[in-house]
Write a protein that holds these residues in place. Sequence first.
Motif, short mmCIF file in Angstrom:
data_model
loop_
_atom_site.label_atom_id
_atom_site.label_comp_id
_atom_site.label_asym_id
_atom_site.label_seq_id
_atom_site.Cartn_x
_atom_site.Cartn_y
_atom_site.Cartn_z
N VAL A 1 117.97 75.34 56.37
CA VAL A 1 117.05 74.92 55.32
C VAL A 1 117.82 74.86 54.00
O VAL A 1 118.42 75.85 53.59
N HIS A 2 117.81 73.68 53.37
CA HIS A 2 118.53 73.48 52.12
C HIS A 2 117.54 73.04 51.05
O HIS A 2 116.77 72.11 51.25
N ARG B 1 116.95 61.16 62.07
CA ARG B 1 116.57 61.52 60.69
C ARG B 1 115.17 61.02 60.35
O ARG B 1 114.79 59.91 60.73
N VAL B 2 114.44 61.84 59.61
CA VAL B 2 113.12 61.45 59.10
C VAL B 2 113.06 61.93 57.65
O VAL B 2 113.35 63.09 57.37
N THR B 3 112.71 61.03 56.76
CA THR B 3 112.55 61.38 55.34
C THR B 3 111.11 61.13 54.94
O THR B 3 110.54 60.10 55.28
N VAL B 4 110.53 62.11 54.23
CA VAL B 4 109.13 62.05 53.86
C VAL B 4 108.96 62.37 52.38
O VAL B 4 109.53 63.35 51.88
N ARG C 1 116.52 66.54 60.01
CA ARG C 1 117.38 66.12 61.12
C ARG C 1 116.84 66.80 62.37
O ARG C 1 116.56 68.00 62.36
N LEU C 2 116.65 66.01 63.42
CA LEU C 2 116.06 66.52 64.66
C LEU C 2 117.05 66.40 65.80
O LEU C 2 117.91 65.50 65.82
N ILE D 1 113.09 70.11 64.87
CA ILE D 1 113.75 70.04 63.56
C ILE D 1 114.84 71.09 63.56
O ILE D 1 114.57 72.28 63.77
N VAL D 2 116.09 70.66 63.32
CA VAL D 2 117.22 71.60 63.33
C VAL D 2 117.80 71.81 61.93
O VAL D 2 118.55 72.77 61.72
N GLU D 3 117.45 70.92 61.00
CA GLU D 3 117.97 71.05 59.64
C GLU D 3 117.10 70.22 58.71
O GLU D 3 116.62 69.16 59.10
N PHE D 4 116.88 70.73 57.50
CA PHE D 4 116.23 69.87 56.51
C PHE D 4 116.65 70.23 55.10
O PHE D 4 117.07 71.33 54.80
#
Length: 138
Positions: free
Chosen positions: A41-42, A79-82, A106-107, A112-115
């Motif tokens: 998580v960033h 990737r998914v951006t919201v 990022r999935l 979800i493995v990173e966002f």
Amino acid sequence: MAASADSTSARNAEIVRRYLRVFESKQVAELKELVAEDVLVHGAGQHKQGRHYPEASVLTPGLSNCRVQIDDLFAADDRVTVAFTLTYTHDRSGRDLTMTGIKSYRLHDGRIVEFWGETDLYGLLRQAGLVPEQIPPF
């Protein structure tokens, strides 16, 4: 090949939608299906690891009745951006408070493995009367 990439993008977009709905339902147990245990998580100048960080965000004390509005969503491969707007009820005052944000997920293997992301926490705190209307000079 394009059909496979399109189906992966659509599946990942639905996983992120389900993740955001957990903020409304408060069913944190569902995060086990959607978020990897060691998710990265960033945001807000910090880099953390572990599903307990998003779980804590879902269970924010003092805010209830979360409503999620997806303002924009783009999915491509893993990737998914919201862009979103969260509207909460402030428990102490009973007023609605809104917070906007943008997150990029990022999935991998359906989780979800990173966002990365930022939310307008200052704006939320300002609406609650917890910080000044004007940002003081640094």
